[in-house]
Design an enzyme around this catalytic site. Structure first.
Site, mmCIF file in Angstrom:
data_model
loop_
_atom_site.group_PDB
_atom_site.id
_atom_site.type_symbol
_atom_site.label_atom_id
_atom_site.label_comp_id
_atom_site.label_asym_id
_atom_site.label_seq_id
_atom_site.Cartn_x
_atom_site.Cartn_y
_atom_site.Cartn_z
ATOM 1 N N CYS A 119 0.839 -1.309 0.052
ATOM 2 C CA CYS A 119 0.106 0.128 -0.010
ATOM 3 C C CYS A 119 0.786 1.112 -0.013
ATOM 4 O O CYS A 119 2.110 1.011 0.241
ATOM 5 C CB CYS A 119 -1.073 0.164 1.103
ATOM 6 S SG CYS A 119 -2.433 1.093 1.152
ATOM 7 N N CYS A 121 -0.274 4.131 1.947
ATOM 8 C CA CYS A 121 -0.407 5.179 2.899
ATOM 9 C C CYS A 121 0.514 5.287 4.161
ATOM 10 O O CYS A 121 0.468 6.442 4.756
ATOM 11 C CB CYS A 121 -1.811 4.857 3.773
ATOM 12 S SG CYS A 121 -1.816 3.216 4.540
ATOM 13 N N CYS A 129 -3.885 6.123 0.098
ATOM 14 C CA CYS A 129 -3.118 4.877 -0.265
ATOM 15 C C CYS A 129 -2.967 5.019 -1.591
ATOM 16 O O CYS A 129 -3.044 4.082 -2.463
ATOM 17 C CB CYS A 129 -4.101 3.782 -0.146
ATOM 18 S SG CYS A 129 -4.618 3.573 1.649
ATOM 19 N N LYS A 194 -12.404 -4.743 1.807
ATOM 20 C CA LYS A 194 -11.680 -4.062 2.942
ATOM 21 C C LYS A 194 -12.687 -2.764 2.883
ATOM 22 O O LYS A 194 -13.002 -1.945 2.172
ATOM 23 C CB LYS A 194 -10.357 -3.546 2.658
ATOM 24 C CG LYS A 194 -9.738 -2.621 3.556
ATOM 25 C CD LYS A 194 -8.279 -2.456 3.260
ATOM 26 C CE LYS A 194 -7.767 -1.446 4.390
ATOM 27 N NZ LYS A 194 -6.354 -1.124 4.113
ATOM 28 N N ARG A 204 -3.516 3.194 12.485
ATOM 29 C CA ARG A 204 -2.959 4.538 12.082
ATOM 30 C C ARG A 204 -2.046 5.366 12.913
ATOM 31 O O ARG A 204 -1.162 6.205 12.477
ATOM 32 C CB ARG A 204 -4.077 5.428 11.506
ATOM 33 C CG ARG A 204 -4.970 4.716 10.189
ATOM 34 C CD ARG A 204 -6.086 5.426 9.765
ATOM 35 N NE ARG A 204 -6.671 4.645 8.763
ATOM 36 C CZ ARG A 204 -7.848 4.447 8.276
ATOM 37 N NH1 ARG A 204 -8.660 5.877 8.758
ATOM 38 N NH2 ARG A 204 -8.429 3.858 7.294
ATOM 39 N N ARG A 216 -10.801 7.525 3.530
ATOM 40 C CA ARG A 216 -10.591 6.721 2.558
ATOM 41 C C ARG A 216 -11.938 5.988 2.204
ATOM 42 O O ARG A 216 -12.117 5.108 1.456
ATOM 43 C CB ARG A 216 -9.896 5.417 3.508
ATOM 44 C CG ARG A 216 -8.516 5.670 3.844
ATOM 45 C CD ARG A 216 -7.643 4.577 3.718
ATOM 46 N NE ARG A 216 -6.528 4.587 5.006
ATOM 47 C CZ ARG A 216 -5.688 5.671 5.060
ATOM 48 N NH1 ARG A 216 -5.565 6.440 4.071
ATOM 49 N NH2 ARG A 216 -4.752 5.494 6.162
ATOM 50 N N GLU A 232 -16.499 -7.815 -5.061
ATOM 51 C CA GLU A 232 -15.111 -7.468 -4.897
ATOM 52 C C GLU A 232 -14.431 -8.718 -4.836
ATOM 53 O O GLU A 232 -13.124 -8.774 -5.681
ATOM 54 C CB GLU A 232 -14.775 -6.661 -3.547
ATOM 55 C CG GLU A 232 -15.111 -5.071 -3.664
ATOM 56 C CD GLU A 232 -14.043 -4.373 -4.470
ATOM 57 O OE1 GLU A 232 -13.304 -5.008 -5.133
ATOM 58 O OE2 GLU A 232 -13.966 -3.393 -4.361
ATOM 59 N N LYS A 247 -11.754 -7.671 5.835
ATOM 60 C CA LYS A 247 -11.047 -7.083 6.795
ATOM 61 C C LYS A 247 -12.302 -5.661 7.013
ATOM 62 O O LYS A 247 -12.606 -5.018 6.235
ATOM 63 C CB LYS A 247 -9.835 -6.400 6.409
ATOM 64 C CG LYS A 247 -9.139 -5.564 7.335
ATOM 65 C CD LYS A 247 -7.931 -5.090 6.523
ATOM 66 C CE LYS A 247 -7.315 -3.772 7.538
ATOM 67 N NZ LYS A 247 -6.256 -3.036 6.751
ATOM 68 N N SER A 273 -6.475 -3.621 14.339
ATOM 69 C CA SER A 273 -6.013 -3.008 15.349
ATOM 70 C C SER A 273 -7.053 -2.416 16.470
ATOM 71 O O SER A 273 -6.691 -2.677 17.642
ATOM 72 C CB SER A 273 -5.212 -1.792 14.971
ATOM 73 O OG SER A 273 -5.846 -1.054 14.272
ATOM 74 N N TYR A 312 -3.007 -9.433 16.135
ATOM 75 C CA TYR A 312 -2.152 -9.011 16.897
ATOM 76 C C TYR A 312 -1.996 -9.660 18.237
ATOM 77 O O TYR A 312 -1.172 -9.772 18.983
ATOM 78 C CB TYR A 312 -2.202 -7.383 17.163
ATOM 79 C CG TYR A 312 -2.282 -6.416 16.058
ATOM 80 C CD1 TYR A 312 -1.107 -6.203 15.316
ATOM 81 C CD2 TYR A 312 -3.668 -6.106 15.514
ATOM 82 C CE1 TYR A 312 -1.157 -5.370 14.329
ATOM 83 C CE2 TYR A 312 -3.722 -5.604 14.291
ATOM 84 C CZ TYR A 312 -2.457 -5.034 13.585
ATOM 85 O OH TYR A 312 -2.352 -4.518 12.605
HETATM 86 C C1 PBG Z 1 -2.866 -0.175 4.868
HETATM 87 C C2 PBG Z 1 -3.535 -0.971 5.838
HETATM 88 C C3 PBG Z 1 -4.496 -0.489 6.972
HETATM 89 C C4 PBG Z 1 -4.313 -1.654 7.746
HETATM 90 C C5 PBG Z 1 -3.795 -2.682 6.981
HETATM 91 N N1 PBG Z 1 -3.037 -2.163 6.026
HETATM 92 C C6 PBG Z 1 -4.760 0.753 7.434
HETATM 93 C C7 PBG Z 1 -5.751 1.465 6.690
HETATM 94 O O1 PBG Z 1 -6.203 0.860 5.623
HETATM 95 O O2 PBG Z 1 -6.044 2.620 7.043
HETATM 96 C C8 PBG Z 1 -5.119 -1.828 9.030
HETATM 97 C C9 PBG Z 1 -4.785 -2.851 10.301
HETATM 98 C C10 PBG Z 1 -5.428 -2.723 11.445
HETATM 99 O O3 PBG Z 1 -6.074 -1.675 11.594
HETATM 100 O O4 PBG Z 1 -4.818 -3.580 12.232
HETATM 101 N N2 PBG Z 1 -3.768 0.579 3.892
#
Ligand code: PBG
Length: 326
Positions: A119, A121, A129, A194, A204, A216, A232, A247, A273, A312
């Protein structure tokens, strides 16, 4: 019917419960996300994600050995570059942070799958991104840079590539770029479904990737949608994805279930996260039992249909699963 049939008969004893248990989390299901930063001898805890760290390459290699020794099959790497730029070119530099990390791990560890998140970002000054044009991310210009990024990861020795940018057509473009550069054996785990989720908040902070302006929602999916997820997933499958991903996981178990029912593809789910930090914060306040809630959440993601779980909690869960088996 009752009183002949009594559901409780099979619940009264742990050995019985073990025999009829329908779903089981195993260490084989887990992938641990890791954050790599420039410098040496750095292991700095990410305040929003207790027990997760910004690791310099030397410390990252140590961490990977620990993860391998726990029996976890793979890690996914996120890079935090020394400096960010308008296009995020560090992401496709052969001397970039991820490329160095991949090379260093591969030099020392053979039996751990190294997956790279692909990515922009984390690499762009604006935090979006891809390539910004007139305030929006230009899809097709971003595809060109994505192709450069994946080929440089492949040259560095990565085992699998996981594109998370949500540009249209990216899986096809990436597959083509890898194949033309002699990397037709590198699998793609596509972040197919996603969502534009508030559950990415702690990440972030960890990756310093909050968009400076806007959000986003122009490229990630709208949370209320479900049929769109199937479209998708189908597109990514047709474009050559080897593994599909949904996700976040926890608030999207219905989506995991639908995608798994619809496609005979390996399916990953990202326990993101915010899902992790929520549990940590509640446990720190003594509101819930962290171990039990962790296992219940991970098992629910498995039960919904995920074959692979990025989390995690991977290290903690693996340690617990090992303890239970011995
Ligand atoms: C990159 C990306 C993100 C996450 C994984 N790859 C952040 C986003 O899209 O803002 C998030 C992972 C997480 O929150 O654990 N684009």
């Amino acid at each position: 019917m009752f009183p002949t049939v009594r559901m409780r008969r099979m619940r009264g004893n742990e050995n019985l419960r073990r025999m009829v248990r329908e779903n089981r989390l195993t260490i084989d299901d887990l992938i641990m996300p890791l954050f790599v930063c420039p410098g040496k001898n750095i292991k700095k805890e990410i305040s929003s994600m207790p027990g997760n760290y910004h690791l310099s390459v030397d410390k990252l290699v140590e961490e990977c050995k620990e993860i391998r020794d726990l029996g976890i099959p793979g890690v996914i790497l996120f890079g935090i570059p020394a400096s960010k730029s308008e296009t995020g070119f560090d992401s496709w530099s052969d001397n970039g942070i991820i490329q160095k990390a991949i090379g260093a791990i591969k030099n020392e560890i053979q039996d751990l799958l190294i997956i790279s998140d692909v990515c922009f970002c984390e690499y762009t000054s604006h935090g979006h991104c891809g390539v910004l044009k007139n305030g929006t991310v230009d899809n097709d210009a971003t595809l060109i840079n994505l192709a450069k990024q994946v080929v440089s990861h492949a040259r560095a020795g990565v085992d699998m590539i996981a594109p998370s940018d949500m540009m249209d057509g990216r899986i096809g473009v990436i597959r083509d770029a890898l194949d033309k550069s002699g990397f037709n054996q590198i699998p793609l785990m596509a972040y197919s479904v996603k969502y534009a989720s508030a559950f990415y908040g702690p990440f972030r902070e960890a990756a310093d990737s909050t968009p400076q302006e806007g959000d986003r929602r122009g490229y990630q999916m709208d949370p209320p949608n479900s049929n769109e997820a199937l479209r998708e997933a189908e597109l990514d499958m047709m474009e050559g994805a080897d593994i599909l991903m949904v996700k976040p996981a926890l608030a999207y178990l219905d989506i995991i279930y639908r995608v798994k029912q619809e496609f005979s593809m390996p399916l990953a789910a990202y326990n993101v996260s915010g899902e992790f930090s929520m549990v940590k914060a509640a446990a720190a306040q003594g509101m819930i039992n962290e171990e039990k809630v962790m296992m219940e959440i991970l098992t629910s993601i498995k039960r919904a249909g995920a074959d692979i779980i990025l989390s995690y909690f991977a290290k903690d869960a693996a340690a617990l699963l090992t303890k239970r088996e011995t």
